[in-house]
Design a protein around this motif. Structure first.
Motif, PDB file in Angstrom:
ATOM      1  N   GLY A 521       1.826  11.656   3.905  1.00 59.77           N
ATOM      2  CA  GLY A 521       1.271  11.310   2.606  1.00 59.77           C
ATOM      3  C   GLY A 521       2.141  10.495   1.684  1.00 59.77           C
ATOM      4  O   GLY A 521       1.708  10.128   0.596  1.00 59.77           O
ATOM      5  N   GLU A 522       3.379  10.211   2.052  1.00 58.30           N
ATOM      6  CA  GLU A 522       4.272   9.551   1.106  1.00 58.30           C
ATOM      7  C   GLU A 522       4.327   8.041   1.292  1.00 58.30           C
ATOM      8  O   GLU A 522       5.304   7.395   0.920  1.00 58.30           O
ATOM      9  CB  GLU A 522       5.682  10.136   1.246  1.00 58.30           C
ATOM     10  CG  GLU A 522       5.760  11.625   0.994  1.00 58.30           C
ATOM     11  CD  GLU A 522       5.525  12.000  -0.459  1.00 58.30           C
ATOM     12  OE1 GLU A 522       5.608  11.106  -1.317  1.00 58.30           O
ATOM     13  OE2 GLU A 522       5.257  13.179  -0.736  1.00 58.30           O
ATOM     14  N   VAL A 523       3.285   7.451   1.869  1.00 62.38           N
ATOM     15  CA  VAL A 523       3.270   5.996   1.993  1.00 62.38           C
ATOM     16  C   VAL A 523       3.051   5.375   0.619  1.00 62.38           C
ATOM     17  O   VAL A 523       2.400   5.952  -0.259  1.00 62.38           O
ATOM     18  CB  VAL A 523       2.185   5.520   2.981  1.00 62.38           C
ATOM     19  CG1 VAL A 523       2.511   5.973   4.385  1.00 62.38           C
ATOM     20  CG2 VAL A 523       0.813   6.044   2.580  1.00 62.38           C
ATOM     21  N   ALA A 524       3.600   4.190   0.437  1.00 57.22           N
ATOM     22  CA  ALA A 524       3.550   3.537  -0.865  1.00 57.22           C
ATOM     23  C   ALA A 524       2.147   3.029  -1.164  1.00 57.22           C
ATOM     24  O   ALA A 524       1.436   2.546  -0.263  1.00 57.22           O
ATOM     25  CB  ALA A 524       4.556   2.378  -0.912  1.00 57.22           C
ATOM     26  N   THR A 525       1.761   3.128  -2.431  1.00 57.43           N
ATOM     27  CA  THR A 525       0.475   2.581  -2.863  1.00 57.43           C
ATOM     28  C   THR A 525       0.457   1.072  -2.647  1.00 57.43           C
ATOM     29  O   THR A 525       1.384   0.369  -3.045  1.00 57.43           O
ATOM     30  CB  THR A 525       0.240   2.905  -4.340  1.00 57.43           C
ATOM     31  OG1 THR A 525       0.173   4.328  -4.498  1.00 57.43           O
ATOM     32  CG2 THR A 525      -1.055   2.283  -4.834  1.00 57.43           C
ATOM     33  N   GLY A 526      -0.576   0.575  -2.014  1.00 56.39           N
ATOM     34  CA  GLY A 526      -0.714  -0.851  -1.728  1.00 56.39           C
ATOM     35  C   GLY A 526      -1.424  -1.036  -0.399  1.00 56.39           C
ATOM     36  O   GLY A 526      -1.579  -0.093   0.388  1.00 56.39           O
ATOM     37  N   TRP A 527      -1.845  -2.245  -0.133  1.00 50.19           N
ATOM     38  CA  TRP A 527      -2.550  -2.523   1.126  1.00 50.19           C
ATOM     39  C   TRP A 527      -1.666  -2.296   2.346  1.00 50.19           C
ATOM     40  O   TRP A 527      -2.151  -1.771   3.365  1.00 50.19           O
ATOM     41  CB  TRP A 527      -3.122  -3.937   1.095  1.00 50.19           C
ATOM     42  CG  TRP A 527      -4.239  -4.073   0.106  1.00 50.19           C
ATOM     43  CD1 TRP A 527      -4.153  -4.524  -1.190  1.00 50.19           C
ATOM     44  CD2 TRP A 527      -5.610  -3.692   0.289  1.00 50.19           C
ATOM     45  NE1 TRP A 527      -5.374  -4.463  -1.805  1.00 50.19           N
ATOM     46  CE2 TRP A 527      -6.301  -3.963  -0.919  1.00 50.19           C
ATOM     47  CE3 TRP A 527      -6.323  -3.169   1.356  1.00 50.19           C
ATOM     48  CZ2 TRP A 527      -7.658  -3.723  -1.083  1.00 50.19           C
ATOM     49  CZ3 TRP A 527      -7.680  -2.929   1.204  1.00 50.19           C
ATOM     50  CH2 TRP A 527      -8.335  -3.199   0.000  1.00 50.19           C
ATOM     51  N   PRO A 528      -0.364  -2.658   2.313  1.00 50.12           N
ATOM     52  CA  PRO A 528       0.483  -2.290   3.473  1.00 50.12           C
ATOM     53  C   PRO A 528       0.536  -0.780   3.688  1.00 50.12           C
ATOM     54  O   PRO A 528       0.595  -0.313   4.826  1.00 50.12           O
ATOM     55  CB  PRO A 528       1.847  -2.870   3.101  1.00 50.12           C
ATOM     56  CG  PRO A 528       1.545  -3.987   2.147  1.00 50.12           C
ATOM     57  CD  PRO A 528       0.373  -3.517   1.362  1.00 50.12           C
ATOM     58  N   GLY A 529       0.523  -0.001   2.603  1.00 50.57           N
ATOM     59  CA  GLY A 529       0.521   1.452   2.751  1.00 50.57           C
ATOM     60  C   GLY A 529      -0.755   1.971   3.383  1.00 50.57           C
ATOM     61  O   GLY A 529      -0.734   2.936   4.156  1.00 50.57           O
TER      62      GLY A 529
END
Length: 788
Positions: A521-529
């Motif tokens: 769950g700790e992926v960065a907010t954004g399209w790559p995330g």
């Protein structure tokens, strides 16, 4: 140890406040000082290779091959898995294995091979050992899938654990998958990947490494076959991968390569050969069947971060109910803890938590509590005093209890590699159960510091029991979260023996699926995330952890309405489906973003509720077979190179194909379909694969396809189980498996198997039984009945 953790600590001073930041810097200095005195310098090293074969000792399932300067033990197990270990390394003890090692295959014998080598021939695999120590894994037809070159060790002259390196070669057309959850995956390109569980900080993306879950597990897929290789060492290390090339240079193939370097630990390896389904089945038999989540855990979860109390929880639940948004669980972050005591609930913010839990449970909603390993230090604190009395906390090489830094101040960490400590920690969950919590979420358990994200918390010289073997944090770090999960799982089984425990973790290691799932769950907010979220779930599934999922919307930012909806559409088709709001994310509830977002979000959540019986079935099948819920498109056709290279779509079980939208501004997208007929579920249009098709992808939905002939359990309009049957192709028979489990206990539900076929203009659906066609217990709805 280098100064990178110290630099991160210094940077944290300005971000968390001067007093807290200074404590973080002092903790970093303490770690450096402890390692400087507790870990002697390696000094001069002596390199070693196996040398030539000297003698051979056959044994059950294989035997021992002795070289001039090393010894190799080989054994083929009854489940077809191959083990080999150098210099006396045996399969056990191992934190990855579940119980005892499988028995050797009595039919497999060590026999002479060509050119002075030896080999073991089994039903599904052949293992050949050269006279200088190279190990080859071959298919029954004699095709080499993997070649391990003679290993190399570097042994400190003054004594200490040797570091080692193992180079491997695979087929030129092979693709690498696995290594735990990798944001850049699931197909692992050329590069170096570290094997050291690391806290992600304020969100990570495809280019960041290492993640919170690393495993020395490779799943290698080639035209000639699929195999899994697991080098069973929990020490810090790196894997450097390089894909091969067919017809390179003078027309000869260049093999793909893997170079594994470990700072210590045994050099031992398991290899399993077969189809992807057979490989994951054997892997589950080695490392344990996946834990079975209760039925409610396969619905919609919502996490609340921050220091808000009961009223904010009630506001969140009331908002979902008012707007017709299905909700199955509410997760409470660290704000519900008593910061002074650590493990206990804050009675000021949650004075009537048990009453709230009962109220929510009557509405079909469970409470889930976050639990971290850090215990606030200081006399007079109940958990600390109880742990200190049991000598439960990690000590450094000089015998002092190691202290780290967290939000409430100085903290200490239990040594979960000690059975006595695990038993004590498991008993602590009784307080949370009495408060009404139904599940638990382990966070920051790499372990890491709360104030300086990403930096190590325990010095590498810290001492651990390692279940009677004694060692230090270099070996214990990667299995720390795994052992914490074991403590919780065993404690919950003892406290509530009639219910299936619900547990998931941010960190873990090989075998984590025995105790619960993984929150990526700790992926960065954004399209790559968003793209990384899918890669993590696919990668973890191929490493044997099927129950996984991200936080919708990511961490450390505020997603646009488009990004939020696309993430919600993806998350609704993943096993662990969790939205979040609160600290660092703001109010992310759908009704905060306008009527259009609310309407689209409602449709997504209602569809997840409709598919919940299918997720329940997939959970039971995962427990029985090890197969992940979420599978790459090549799962049933690994020889299809086009499918092997596809990373933007996935199979949900055998019946559904999901093609999420992973880029902004997309209204139509190309989807690669495996062989067979597929129906677009939104329109009923039929497509025949293998093929690439272009379909609409409006903002309110992601393309989803159903396999012709599938029998899918869904939730009907009356709330009961219904069978959704997609018309089979004329002349072919379809089918599906249904597990009607609506409970939380251990009763083993029946597996209902159904077939579907065309009979003239009709679709005939039958239930298989030992005595032919059995009683039909569910209503049926047939779809896809257009022109054949």
């Amino acid at each position: 140890m280098d100064g990178r953790d110290l630099v991160r600590s210094v940077k944290s001073v300005g971000s968390v406040g001067t007093a807290q930041g200074l404590r973080t810097v002092r903790a970093a200095w303490r770690r450096r000082r402890a390692d400087a005195t507790g870990l002697p310098p390696r000094g001069a090293e002596r390199a070693r290779v196996p040398g030539p074969v000297r003698e051979v000792e056959p044994g059950p399932g294989g035997g021992v091959v002795r070289f001039g300067r090393a010894e190799l033990r080989i054994r083929v197990a009854v489940n077809g898995a191959v083990f080999w270990g150098w210099d006396g390394a045996a399969p056990e003890p191992s934190y990855a294995l579940a119980g005892r090692c499988p028995e050797p295959d009595p039919r497999a014998v060590l026999e002479p091979d060509t050119d002075g080598g030896w080999r073991v021939v089994a039903e599904r695999v052949t293992v050949a050992v050269s006279r200088h120590g190279a190990v080859e894994v071959l298919t029954p037809g004699g095709v080499v899938l993997r070649r391990e070159l003679p290993p190399r060790w570097w042994e400190p002259v003054a004594g200490g654990p040797p570091r080692w390196m193992q180079r491997s070669e695979v087929r030129a057309d092979a693709r690498f998958f696995g290594l735990g959850g990798r944001a850049s995956g699931p197909w692992l390109r050329d590069g170096t990947y570290r094997l050291w569980n690391t806290g992600p900080g304020l969100g990570f993306g495809p280019g960041d490494a290492p993640p919170p879950v690393t495993m020395p597990v490779q799943l290698v897929v080639a035209d000639a076959g699929t195999h899994l290789a697991f080098h069973d060492s929990s020490w810090d290390g790196t894997v450097t991968l390089r894909e091969g090339e067919e017809g390179s240079g003078s027309g000869h193939d260049r093999a793909g390569t893997s170079e594994l370097r470990m700072d210590g630990g045994p050099l031992r390896c398991w290899v399993v050969v077969g189809t992807p389904a057979r490989v994951l089945l054997a892997w589950a038999s080695l490392t344990g069947a996946p834990a079975l989540p209760p039925a409610w855990a396969l619905g919609h979860h919502h996490a609340r971060w921050g220091d808000d109390g009961e009223q904010e929880v009630r506001r969140t639940v009331a908002g979902h109910q008012e707007h017709g948004l299905p909700l199955d669980a509410v997760h409470l972050g660290s704000g519900h803890h008593d910061a002074h005591q650590g493990f206990t609930v804050d009675q000021e913010r949650f004075p009537k938590l048990s009453a709230l839990a009962d109220e929510l449970r009557r509405d079909g909603i469970r409470l889930v509590s976050v639990v971290g390993p850090a215990v606030p230090a200081g006399d007079g604190r109940a958990v600390y005093d109880a742990g200190a009395a049991r000598d439960a906390f990690v000590r450094d090489a000089s015998g002092d209890v190691v202290q780290g830094v967290s939000r409430p101040g100085d903290v200490v960490f239990p040594d979960f590699t000690h059975p006595r400590v695990r038993a004590w920690w498991g008993d602590l969950y009784a307080e949370r159960l009495e408060q009404g919590f139904a599940g638990f979420w382990h966070d920051m358990n790499e372990p890491m510091s709360f104030t300086a994200f990403g930096e190590p918390t325990l010095p590498r010289s810290a001492r651990h029991a390692l279940d009677g073997r004694d060692g230090d944090h270099r070996e214990a770090h990667n299995v720390y979260a795994l052992c914490m999960a074991r403590a919780a799982h065993e404690g919950l089984r003892a406290l509530l023996p009639e219910e299936r425990p619900f547990l998931f973790s941010r960190s873990g290691w090989a075998g984590m699926q025995r105790y619960g799932g993984i929150l990526s769950g700790e992926v960065a907010t954004g399209w790559p995330g968003l793209r990384a979220s899918l890669a993590l779930v696919l990668g973890l599934g191929l490493c044997g952890v099927p129950y996984t999922g991200p936080d919708v919307g990511g961490t450390g930012g505020h997603p646009s309405p488009e990004l939020y909806l696309r993430w919600l559409q993806l998350g609704a088709h993943l096993p662990l489906f969790r939205t979040r709001a609160g600290t660092g994310t703001g109010h992310r509830e759908p009704w905060e973003s306008g009527t259009e977002v609310l309407a689209h979000a409602r449709a997504v959540l209602v569809e997840r509720r409709r598919l919940q019986p299918y997720f329940v079935t997939l959970a039971h099948l995962a427990r029985r077979t090890g197969a992940p819920y979420v599978r790459p498109l090549w799962w049933s056709a690994p020889e299809d190179r086009g499918l092997r290279d596809c990373e933007d779509a996935f199979l949900l079980g055998d019946s559904l194909l999901v093609a999420p939208v992973l880029d902004p501004g997309v209204e139509r997208r190309t989807v690669r379909l495996p062989g067979g007929r597929w129906y677009e579920t939104a329109t009923g249009r039929a497509f025949d694969g293998p093929a690439q098709v272009v379909v609409d992808a409006p903002l309110d939905r992601a393309p989803v396809f159903a396999r012709a002939g599938s029998v899918i359990p869904v939730c009907g309009e009356d709330g009961g189980l219904e069978l959704e049957v997609w018309a089979p192709v004329r002349g072919r028979t379809g089918g599906g498996t249904v597990v009607a489990d609506a409970g939380d206990g251990w009763e083993e539900p029946d597996l209902e198997r159904y077939t579907a076929r065309r009979a003239g203009s009709r679709i005939v659906v039958e239930r298989e039984s030992e005595n032919g066609t059995g009683r039909f217990p569910h209503p049926v709805r047939v779809r896809g009945l257009g022109p054949d």
